[in-house]
Design a protein around this motif. Structure first.
Motif, mmCIF file in Angstrom:
data_model
loop_
_atom_site.group_PDB
_atom_site.id
_atom_site.type_symbol
_atom_site.label_atom_id
_atom_site.label_comp_id
_atom_site.label_asym_id
_atom_site.label_seq_id
_atom_site.Cartn_x
_atom_site.Cartn_y
_atom_site.Cartn_z
ATOM 1 N N ALA A 97 0.562 -0.901 0.523
ATOM 2 C CA ALA A 97 0.192 0.014 -0.043
ATOM 3 C C ALA A 97 0.733 1.217 -0.102
ATOM 4 C CB ALA A 97 -0.600 -0.192 1.464
ATOM 5 N N PHE A 98 1.699 1.059 0.610
ATOM 6 C CA PHE A 98 2.825 1.784 1.179
ATOM 7 C C PHE A 98 3.778 2.692 -0.440
ATOM 8 C CE2 PHE A 98 7.331 4.212 0.937
ATOM 9 C CZ PHE A 98 6.913 4.721 1.750
ATOM 10 N N LEU A 99 3.825 1.762 -1.199
ATOM 11 C CA LEU A 99 4.443 1.944 -2.156
ATOM 12 C C LEU A 99 3.642 2.486 -3.032
ATOM 13 C CD1 LEU A 99 6.736 -1.563 -2.636
ATOM 14 C CD2 LEU A 99 7.727 0.733 -2.940
ATOM 15 N N ASN A 100 2.280 1.706 -3.432
ATOM 16 C CA ASN A 100 1.022 2.032 -4.062
ATOM 17 C C ASN A 100 1.265 3.592 -4.013
ATOM 18 O OD1 ASN A 100 -1.310 1.664 -6.183
ATOM 19 N ND2 ASN A 100 -1.880 2.267 -4.313
ATOM 20 N N ASN A 101 1.423 4.077 -2.672
ATOM 21 C CA ASN A 101 0.598 5.284 -3.190
ATOM 22 C C ASN A 101 1.598 6.180 -3.941
ATOM 23 O OD1 ASN A 101 -1.750 4.589 -1.356
ATOM 24 N ND2 ASN A 101 -1.057 4.973 0.757
ATOM 25 N N LEU A 102 3.095 5.812 -3.710
ATOM 26 C CA LEU A 102 3.887 5.932 -3.308
ATOM 27 C C LEU A 102 4.208 6.906 -5.335
ATOM 28 C CD1 LEU A 102 6.621 7.471 -2.886
ATOM 29 C CD2 LEU A 102 8.315 5.265 -3.224
ATOM 30 N N LEU A 103 3.879 5.394 -6.075
ATOM 31 C CA LEU A 103 3.324 5.909 -6.630
ATOM 32 C C LEU A 103 2.672 6.357 -7.380
ATOM 33 C CD1 LEU A 103 3.913 1.844 -8.144
ATOM 34 C CD2 LEU A 103 6.099 3.600 -8.299
ATOM 35 N N VAL A 104 1.603 6.463 -7.115
ATOM 36 C CA VAL A 104 0.024 7.583 -7.700
ATOM 37 C C VAL A 104 0.981 8.829 -7.020
ATOM 38 C CG1 VAL A 104 -1.825 8.238 -7.430
ATOM 39 C CG2 VAL A 104 -1.120 5.638 -6.556
ATOM 40 N N PHE A 109 3.031 9.612 -14.009
ATOM 41 C CA PHE A 109 3.129 8.387 -14.692
ATOM 42 C C PHE A 109 1.830 8.068 -13.845
ATOM 43 C CE2 PHE A 109 4.716 4.537 -11.973
ATOM 44 C CZ PHE A 109 4.931 3.392 -12.789
ATOM 45 N N SER A 110 1.763 9.055 -12.969
ATOM 46 C CA SER A 110 0.379 8.264 -12.091
ATOM 47 C C SER A 110 -0.658 8.281 -12.790
ATOM 48 C CB SER A 110 0.277 9.339 -10.905
ATOM 49 O OG SER A 110 -0.030 10.249 -11.745
ATOM 50 N N GLN A 111 -0.919 8.774 -13.968
ATOM 51 C CA GLN A 111 -2.184 8.736 -14.627
ATOM 52 C C GLN A 111 -2.094 7.142 -14.976
ATOM 53 O OE1 GLN A 111 -0.131 11.226 -14.953
ATOM 54 N NE2 GLN A 111 -1.651 13.002 -14.214
ATOM 55 N N ILE A 112 -1.613 6.244 -15.938
ATOM 56 C CA ILE A 112 -1.362 5.888 -16.540
ATOM 57 C C ILE A 112 -1.062 4.581 -15.426
ATOM 58 C CG2 ILE A 112 -0.044 3.994 -17.460
ATOM 59 C CD1 ILE A 112 1.554 6.781 -19.350
ATOM 60 N N TYR A 113 -0.014 4.553 -14.695
ATOM 61 C CA TYR A 113 -0.431 3.547 -13.489
ATOM 62 C C TYR A 113 -2.205 3.549 -12.793
ATOM 63 C CZ TYR A 113 1.012 0.897 -8.881
ATOM 64 O OH TYR A 113 0.475 0.687 -7.853
ATOM 65 N N SER A 114 -2.625 4.467 -12.569
ATOM 66 C CA SER A 114 -3.580 4.625 -12.168
ATOM 67 C C SER A 114 -4.703 3.963 -13.082
ATOM 68 C CB SER A 114 -4.365 5.704 -11.831
ATOM 69 O OG SER A 114 -3.289 6.510 -10.869
ATOM 70 N N THR A 115 -4.763 4.160 -14.041
ATOM 71 C CA THR A 115 -5.480 3.744 -14.992
ATOM 72 C C THR A 115 -5.315 2.124 -15.330
ATOM 73 O OG1 THR A 115 -5.559 6.170 -16.226
ATOM 74 C CG2 THR A 115 -6.598 3.828 -17.555
ATOM 75 N N ILE A 116 -4.041 1.619 -15.267
ATOM 76 C CA ILE A 116 -3.617 0.588 -15.828
ATOM 77 C C ILE A 116 -4.656 -0.449 -14.500
ATOM 78 C CG2 ILE A 116 -2.049 -1.332 -16.223
ATOM 79 C CD1 ILE A 116 -1.026 0.458 -17.898
ATOM 80 N N THR A 117 -3.694 0.148 -13.765
ATOM 81 C CA THR A 117 -4.500 -1.162 -12.209
ATOM 82 C C THR A 117 -5.525 -0.557 -11.598
ATOM 83 O OG1 THR A 117 -2.015 -0.021 -10.641
ATOM 84 C CG2 THR A 117 -3.995 -0.469 -8.951
ATOM 85 N N GLN A 118 -6.379 -0.406 -12.225
ATOM 86 C CA GLN A 118 -8.355 0.062 -12.271
ATOM 87 C C GLN A 118 -8.409 -1.045 -12.951
ATOM 88 O OE1 GLN A 118 -8.902 4.221 -12.343
ATOM 89 N NE2 GLN A 118 -8.888 4.523 -10.403
ATOM 90 N N THR A 173 -17.722 5.326 -17.625
ATOM 91 C CA THR A 173 -16.966 6.273 -18.622
ATOM 92 C C THR A 173 -16.163 5.219 -19.188
ATOM 93 O OG1 THR A 173 -15.423 6.420 -17.093
ATOM 94 C CG2 THR A 173 -16.746 8.094 -16.540
ATOM 95 N N SER A 174 -15.685 5.694 -20.761
ATOM 96 C CA SER A 174 -15.348 5.251 -21.413
ATOM 97 C C SER A 174 -13.318 5.763 -21.594
ATOM 98 C CB SER A 174 -15.644 5.217 -22.637
ATOM 99 O OG SER A 174 -15.096 4.232 -24.063
ATOM 100 N N PRO A 175 -12.030 5.397 -21.478
ATOM 101 C CA PRO A 175 -12.456 3.785 -21.291
ATOM 102 C C PRO A 175 -12.257 3.213 -19.895
ATOM 103 C CG PRO A 175 -10.685 4.961 -22.431
ATOM 104 C CD PRO A 175 -11.294 6.329 -21.670
ATOM 105 N N ASN A 176 -12.555 4.013 -18.895
ATOM 106 C CA ASN A 176 -11.675 3.616 -17.429
ATOM 107 C C ASN A 176 -13.616 2.756 -16.488
ATOM 108 O OD1 ASN A 176 -10.768 2.977 -15.399
ATOM 109 N ND2 ASN A 176 -10.323 4.607 -14.946
#
Length: 219
Positions: A97-104, A109-118, A173-176
């Motif tokens: 959880a700590f690493l995830n919050n750090l990457l976000v 990077f955060s926009q791409i990472y968050s979308t793919i993760t979701q 919503t599209s594409p997420n």
């Protein structure tokens, strides 16, 4: 020439999905191999293989390299299983959880990472099971139809006020498709589609490009 062009495009369209699928699998496989290429485990596997006399350090035979790659891939699978098992432990959950919050928090990077993760979490979780049916309804105005997921076929809190049968719908919503709105609609305004939840999610992610096959026409 027109017939040749038409035949060329037909052949291209026929083979393109296979080529793209193979390319994606090969790309993912290469990523796995690159992760392990210079790792301690791969170096150890290479030394063990070489010590058996299957190849030489300067000139590895093809089958020797294939064996090393296969063993590296199997090692990676076992490593992922170990990571997945560790993530179930409370301490490792906190670290994840700590690493995830750090990457976000990393810009761009955060926009791409968050979308793919979701999107991955949507397919990996049980959220799809909560979607009872794929439905369509007129939104945001008369004459325009939207596709959503019925999450409950009744809502007695709203029904007590309206005096009509209501249902809960999630409008993605599209594409997420993991984001969207929760709305309550009259049952008479909702039409159930003969469409699987998985196919509807693909349709939404692609922005309407990937249409599921029409089984009725095929039959």
């Amino acid at each position: 020439m027109k017939r040749v062009k038409a035949s060329f495009y037909s052949g291209l369209i026929a083979i393109l999905p296979i080529v793209i699928t193979v390319y994606i699998f090969n790309w993912i496989f290469q990523i796995f191999l690159n992760l392990l290429q210079d790792s301690v485990l791969t170096v150890a596997i290479r030394k063990i293989v070489l010590q058996t006399g299957l190849g030489k350090e300067q000139d590895l035979h093809l089958y020797t390299q294939i064996l090393i790659n296969v063993l590296s891939f199997v090692t990676l699978i076992l490593l992922l299983i170990a990571i997945g098992t560790a993530m179930r432990v409370f301490l490792f959950k906190k670290i994840g959880a700590f690493l995830n919050n750090l990457l976000v928090k990393i810009p761009l990077f955060s926009q791409i990472y968050s979308t793919i993760t979701q999107i991955i979490s949507l397919f990996a979780s049980d959220r799809q099971k909560s979607y009872q049916k794929v439905v369509m309804f007129e939104y945001p105005r008369h004459g325009i139809y939207s596709i959503g997921f019925m999450t409950s076929d009744s809502n007695h809190f709203v029904e007590e006020v309206t005096g009509e049968e209501m249902c809960n719908v999630f409008l993605p919503t599209s594409p997420n498709p993991t984001s969207g709105m929760f709305i309550v609609l009259k049952k008479s305004e909702v039409r159930v589609l003969d469409l699987k939840v998985d196919d509807a999610i693909k349709l939404i992610i692609s922005g309407g490009v990937i249409l599921p096959p029409n089984n009725k026409k095929e039959n």
